[in-house]
Motif scaffolding. Structure first.
Motif, PDB file in Angstrom:
ATOM      1  N   LEU A  37       0.828  -1.205   0.000  1.00  0.00           N
ATOM      2  CA  LEU A  37       0.000   0.000   0.000  1.00  0.00           C
ATOM      3  C   LEU A  37       0.868   1.262   0.000  1.00  0.00           C
ATOM      4  O   LEU A  37       0.526   2.264  -0.632  1.00  0.00           O
ATOM      5  CB  LEU A  37      -0.915   0.009   1.229  1.00  0.00           C
ATOM      6  CG  LEU A  37      -2.118  -0.938   1.204  1.00  0.00           C
ATOM      7  CD1 LEU A  37      -2.846  -0.902   2.537  1.00  0.00           C
ATOM      8  CD2 LEU A  37      -3.065  -0.585   0.068  1.00  0.00           C
ATOM      9  N   LEU A  87       1.964   1.911  -3.467  1.00  0.00           N
ATOM     10  CA  LEU A  87       0.861   2.386  -4.306  1.00  0.00           C
ATOM     11  C   LEU A  87       0.432   3.812  -3.955  1.00  0.00           C
ATOM     12  O   LEU A  87      -0.011   4.568  -4.821  1.00  0.00           O
ATOM     13  CB  LEU A  87      -0.336   1.438  -4.168  1.00  0.00           C
ATOM     14  CG  LEU A  87      -0.131   0.005  -4.694  1.00  0.00           C
ATOM     15  CD1 LEU A  87      -1.342  -0.863  -4.371  1.00  0.00           C
ATOM     16  CD2 LEU A  87       0.130   0.006  -6.192  1.00  0.00           C
ATOM     17  N   SER A  88       0.563   4.187  -2.672  1.00  0.00           N
ATOM     18  CA  SER A  88       0.094   5.507  -2.233  1.00  0.00           C
ATOM     19  C   SER A  88       1.198   6.554  -2.195  1.00  0.00           C
ATOM     20  O   SER A  88       0.930   7.714  -1.866  1.00  0.00           O
ATOM     21  CB  SER A  88      -0.523   5.399  -0.831  1.00  0.00           C
ATOM     22  OG  SER A  88       0.458   5.016   0.119  1.00  0.00           O
ATOM     23  N   ALA A  90       0.608   9.693  -4.212  1.00  0.00           N
ATOM     24  CA  ALA A  90      -0.413  10.572  -3.631  1.00  0.00           C
ATOM     25  C   ALA A  90       0.197  11.438  -2.535  1.00  0.00           C
ATOM     26  O   ALA A  90      -0.100  12.632  -2.429  1.00  0.00           O
ATOM     27  CB  ALA A  90      -1.566   9.745  -3.077  1.00  0.00           C
ATOM     28  N   GLN A 125      -7.348  11.985  -2.155  1.00  0.00           N
ATOM     29  CA  GLN A 125      -6.700  10.767  -2.626  1.00  0.00           C
ATOM     30  C   GLN A 125      -5.833  10.143  -1.541  1.00  0.00           C
ATOM     31  O   GLN A 125      -5.847   8.928  -1.332  1.00  0.00           O
ATOM     32  CB  GLN A 125      -5.860  11.082  -3.860  1.00  0.00           C
ATOM     33  CG  GLN A 125      -6.675  11.442  -5.096  1.00  0.00           C
ATOM     34  CD  GLN A 125      -5.801  11.858  -6.272  1.00  0.00           C
ATOM     35  OE1 GLN A 125      -4.620  12.159  -6.114  1.00  0.00           O
ATOM     36  NE2 GLN A 125      -6.383  11.878  -7.459  1.00  0.00           N
ATOM     37  N   LEU A 126      -5.078  10.985  -0.842  1.00  0.00           N
ATOM     38  CA  LEU A 126      -4.224  10.463   0.222  1.00  0.00           C
ATOM     39  C   LEU A 126      -5.061   9.923   1.372  1.00  0.00           C
ATOM     40  O   LEU A 126      -4.723   8.884   1.967  1.00  0.00           O
ATOM     41  CB  LEU A 126      -3.303  11.576   0.726  1.00  0.00           C
ATOM     42  CG  LEU A 126      -2.258  11.158   1.763  1.00  0.00           C
ATOM     43  CD1 LEU A 126      -1.327  10.087   1.196  1.00  0.00           C
ATOM     44  CD2 LEU A 126      -1.453  12.353   2.230  1.00  0.00           C
ATOM     45  N   THR A 127      -6.164  10.600   1.705  1.00  0.00           N
ATOM     46  CA  THR A 127      -7.041  10.127   2.774  1.00  0.00           C
ATOM     47  C   THR A 127      -7.678   8.788   2.412  1.00  0.00           C
ATOM     48  O   THR A 127      -7.862   7.917   3.283  1.00  0.00           O
ATOM     49  CB  THR A 127      -8.137  11.170   3.060  1.00  0.00           C
ATOM     50  OG1 THR A 127      -7.526  12.413   3.406  1.00  0.00           O
ATOM     51  CG2 THR A 127      -9.030  10.727   4.199  1.00  0.00           C
ATOM     52  N   ALA A 128      -8.022   8.614   1.140  1.00  0.00           N
ATOM     53  CA  ALA A 128      -8.578   7.333   0.702  1.00  0.00           C
ATOM     54  C   ALA A 128      -7.574   6.200   0.922  1.00  0.00           C
ATOM     55  O   ALA A 128      -7.935   5.108   1.384  1.00  0.00           O
ATOM     56  CB  ALA A 128      -8.976   7.417  -0.768  1.00  0.00           C
ATOM     57  N   TRP A 129      -6.313   6.456   0.606  1.00  0.00           N
ATOM     58  CA  TRP A 129      -5.281   5.445   0.879  1.00  0.00           C
ATOM     59  C   TRP A 129      -5.143   5.218   2.380  1.00  0.00           C
ATOM     60  O   TRP A 129      -4.922   4.069   2.818  1.00  0.00           O
ATOM     61  CB  TRP A 129      -3.947   5.876   0.284  1.00  0.00           C
ATOM     62  CG  TRP A 129      -3.867   5.687  -1.201  1.00  0.00           C
ATOM     63  CD1 TRP A 129      -3.847   6.663  -2.150  1.00  0.00           C
ATOM     64  CD2 TRP A 129      -3.803   4.442  -1.895  1.00  0.00           C
ATOM     65  NE1 TRP A 129      -3.776   6.115  -3.401  1.00  0.00           N
ATOM     66  CE2 TRP A 129      -3.740   4.745  -3.283  1.00  0.00           C
ATOM     67  CE3 TRP A 129      -3.793   3.103  -1.495  1.00  0.00           C
ATOM     68  CZ2 TRP A 129      -3.674   3.758  -4.248  1.00  0.00           C
ATOM     69  CZ3 TRP A 129      -3.725   2.115  -2.459  1.00  0.00           C
ATOM     70  CH2 TRP A 129      -3.664   2.443  -3.824  1.00  0.00           C
ATOM     71  N   TRP A 187      -7.530   2.614   3.526  1.00  0.00           N
ATOM     72  CA  TRP A 187      -7.079   1.245   3.270  1.00  0.00           C
ATOM     73  C   TRP A 187      -6.098   0.777   4.338  1.00  0.00           C
ATOM     74  O   TRP A 187      -6.128  -0.398   4.761  1.00  0.00           O
ATOM     75  CB  TRP A 187      -6.444   1.137   1.886  1.00  0.00           C
ATOM     76  CG  TRP A 187      -7.434   1.179   0.765  1.00  0.00           C
ATOM     77  CD1 TRP A 187      -7.693   2.215  -0.080  1.00  0.00           C
ATOM     78  CD2 TRP A 187      -8.320   0.128   0.387  1.00  0.00           C
ATOM     79  NE1 TRP A 187      -8.678   1.887  -0.968  1.00  0.00           N
ATOM     80  CE2 TRP A 187      -9.086   0.599  -0.715  1.00  0.00           C
ATOM     81  CE3 TRP A 187      -8.557  -1.160   0.864  1.00  0.00           C
ATOM     82  CZ2 TRP A 187     -10.050  -0.176  -1.330  1.00  0.00           C
ATOM     83  CZ3 TRP A 187      -9.520  -1.938   0.248  1.00  0.00           C
ATOM     84  CH2 TRP A 187     -10.262  -1.449  -0.836  1.00  0.00           C
ATOM     85  N   PHE A 188      -5.221   1.659   4.784  1.00  0.00           N
ATOM     86  CA  PHE A 188      -4.302   1.298   5.866  1.00  0.00           C
ATOM     87  C   PHE A 188      -5.072   0.970   7.141  1.00  0.00           C
ATOM     88  O   PHE A 188      -4.757  -0.011   7.845  1.00  0.00           O
ATOM     89  CB  PHE A 188      -3.312   2.445   6.129  1.00  0.00           C
ATOM     90  CG  PHE A 188      -2.140   2.466   5.205  1.00  0.00           C
ATOM     91  CD1 PHE A 188      -1.034   1.669   5.447  1.00  0.00           C
ATOM     92  CD2 PHE A 188      -2.122   3.295   4.096  1.00  0.00           C
ATOM     93  CE1 PHE A 188       0.061   1.681   4.601  1.00  0.00           C
ATOM     94  CE2 PHE A 188      -1.020   3.332   3.242  1.00  0.00           C
ATOM     95  CZ  PHE A 188       0.071   2.521   3.493  1.00  0.00           C
ATOM     96  N   GLU A 200       2.346   4.795   5.630  1.00  0.00           N
ATOM     97  CA  GLU A 200       1.358   5.637   4.959  1.00  0.00           C
ATOM     98  C   GLU A 200       1.932   7.011   4.626  1.00  0.00           C
ATOM     99  O   GLU A 200       1.598   7.606   3.591  1.00  0.00           O
ATOM    100  CB  GLU A 200       0.138   5.789   5.873  1.00  0.00           C
ATOM    101  CG  GLU A 200      -0.971   6.657   5.318  1.00  0.00           C
ATOM    102  CD  GLU A 200      -2.093   6.847   6.311  1.00  0.00           C
ATOM    103  OE1 GLU A 200      -2.969   7.703   6.049  1.00  0.00           O
ATOM    104  OE2 GLU A 200      -2.095   6.163   7.357  1.00  0.00           O
TER     105      GLU A 200
END
Length: 531
Positions: free
Chosen positions: A157, A160-161, A164, A215-219, A222-223, A272
């Motif tokens: 993750l 992938l993030s 962002a 976008q960063l908050t969405a990642w 996931w964390f 993150e």
């Protein structure tokens, strides 16, 4: 580490205590009366105190170390900007430089504070194993496996993030830069009625930042989901694998497994934030690793050096006053900037004594000149602060004398606090002509053999210009300073014993000798002080 160990122990003992209390209550009044609740209660209080004390110590020690490191980092960044070539330094806008100095450095604080997190995770895992092993090897191994998978998924993750996180830093810096630019142009924006356009520009950058943050908050979601799911699975699996054990032991295994996996929370939050940290570190490294100005080969010109213009065939001896004129954009200011080391003299067109400018240490080069540029910057400070840029130890008497020579003393005396009057951002309290004369007074304070003046009387009325010129004439005569004056106006050029007129194909030199003016082209002219 103390926090992680205390948290795991607290959760484990608390779970065991709750479960045992429930079983004792179900067993009847006799068992409940015989149940020893004082010892586990004391252990729970001890674990809570250890965790609270450890967390306090962690904050004090971690943040003290981080803030100390950042306090040392900011001067290094500023020194890196100042030591870099002017082309690099001037490529940074005020907003960009300030965002790096503040935003990027502040972001690294969290990175410094989280340096011990892997060690805390290790202690949490060891403590969790102490709780899990009594319930069996299988629950312990299963918990370790889930923890490993969780960390692996966290790394995935993070990869992938990362973009962002970097994008949030870039967009935030762009918003600050745009804001600083528009605020500095507030007067012009109002004059042309562009306030709404400026507000739309800020809104556009704000929308871009909002999108990047979403976008960063969405990642981040996931964390959080990964951590919560892993903790639940670990608890259920540990309880299932220890179902054959005594029920309180199985319950403690479930709680221990959940707490062990939960110890990975700070580590996952660090993953993150990796993208933002990496971008901040990259932006700061560009400043710290910027090429520095060459210090030459340690040659030092004479205390009162000659200036030789190879292209013009002119030699300016100490004490001479030379005018430099020509159409706008022909390169007059560039010559002055080369002399003070603000531009590199790649073609070696100027010598100080017999030395080319690039081989002279910039500090030695600048000691030879006092410079009043055409558009001098002013500090957001007092009149005294701005004058003392040129002479930090100058007394009030010297400050007032410089102001008198610049025909500005009466204006400063009329200000509410005199020398201590705040002049605002870039001298906003003063008029354009007053700022120019304050810059001139600042140059007067520097004890240098050569005075470089770029359009010293531009924007002044005729009477004020005449006072400035006459006092400059008296000052040059008294100090023995040489001067190069860039101007299009006849009054300051009348002070000059020689005139160099630049044009596209070269320069025309008009020298003043004892016999009168002589026009030279292609021949060396030795310009001496006025008699």
């Amino acid at each position: 580490m103390a926090v992680a160990a205390g948290s795991v122990a607290l959760l484990g003992v608390s779970g065991w205590f709750i479960t045992a209390s429930a079983l004792a209550g179900l067993a009847g009044p006799l068992a409940a009366g015989a149940f020893n609740y004082l010892l586990p209660a004391a252990i729970i209080r001890l674990c809570a105190i250890l965790r609270t004390g450890g967390r306090y110590a962690e904050r004090v020690i971690g943040h003290d170390a981080a803030l100390g490191a950042l306090a040392r980092l900011r001067p290094k960044i500023f020194a890196g900007i100042m030591a870099a070539p002017v082309k690099f330094a001037l490529g940074l806008s005020v907003g960009d430089a300030s965002s790096r100095m503040v935003q990027d450095v502040d972001l690294l604080e969290a990175r410094f504070v989280r340096i011990p997190v892997p060690w805390g995770l290790a202690v949490g895992v060891l403590t969790g194993m102490v709780i899990l092993v009594p319930a069996g090897i299988a629950p312990a191994l299963a918990t370790l496996a889930i923890l490993g998978i969780t960390i692996g998924c966290g790394w995935l993750l993070a990869c992938l993030s990362a973009e962002a996180g970097r994008n949030v830093q870039r967009v935030t810096a762009r918003l600050k830069d745009r804001y600083a630019t528009l605020v500095s142009s507030a007067s012009e924006l109002r004059a042309y009625g562009l306030e709404n356009w400026a507000a739309q520009e800020i809104a556009r950058e704000s929308e871009a930042l909002l999108k990047a943050q979403k976008q960063l908050t969405a990642w981040g979601g996931w964390f959080a989901l990964l951590q919560a799911t892993a903790a639940g699975l670990a608890a259920m699996l540990a309880m299932a694998l220890s179902a054959h054990q005594f029920l309180p032991l199985a319950a403690m295994a479930a709680l221990g497994a959940a707490m062990t996996v939960d110890c990975a929370g700070p580590f996952l939050r660090g993953l993150e934030a990796q993208g933002g940290w990496a971008e901040a570190a990259h932006r700061l490294e560009r400043l710290l690793e910027a090429p520095t100005v060459s210090t030459g080969i340690a040659v030092r010109p004479a205390e009162r050096p000659e200036i030789r213009f190879l292209r013009f065939g002119a030699v300016l001896v100490p004490g001479s006053v030379t005018g430099l004129t020509g159409r706008s954009g022909i390169g007059k200011t560039t010559i002055l900037e080369k002399l003070v080391g603000l531009r590199h003299d790649d073609d070696v067109t100027i010598l100080l004594d017999r030395w080319s400018l690039p081989v002279i240490d910039p500090a030695d080069l600048r000691r030879a000149f006092a410079y009043a540029p055409q558009d001098a910057a002013m500090l957001a400070g007092s009149v005294r602060d701005n004058l003392r840029l040129a002479a930090g130890e100058a007394t009030d008497d010297l400050l007032w004398q410089a102001l008198e020579d610049a025909a500005l003393a009466d204006t400063i005396r009329a200000l509410p606090q005199g020398l201590d009057t705040w002049i605002g951002e870039n001298g906003a309290v003063l008029s354009g002509g007053e700022r120019r004369r304050l810059s001139l007074a600042r140059a007067y304070l520097r004890a240098a053999p050569w005075l470089l003046l770029d359009e010293p009387t531009a924007g002044l009325d005729q009477a004020t210009e005449q006072r400035v010129v006459e006092r400059l004439r008296a000052r040059l005569a008294a100090s023995g300073q040489g001067a190069i004056i860039v101007s299009h106006r006849p009054a300051p050029l009348a002070l000059c014993t020689a005139l160099i007129t630049l044009h596209e194909s070269g320069a025309e030199v008009l020298g003043q000798s004892a016999e009168g003016p002589s026009r030279l082209g292609g021949h060396s002219l030795h310009i001496s002080p006025a008699v």
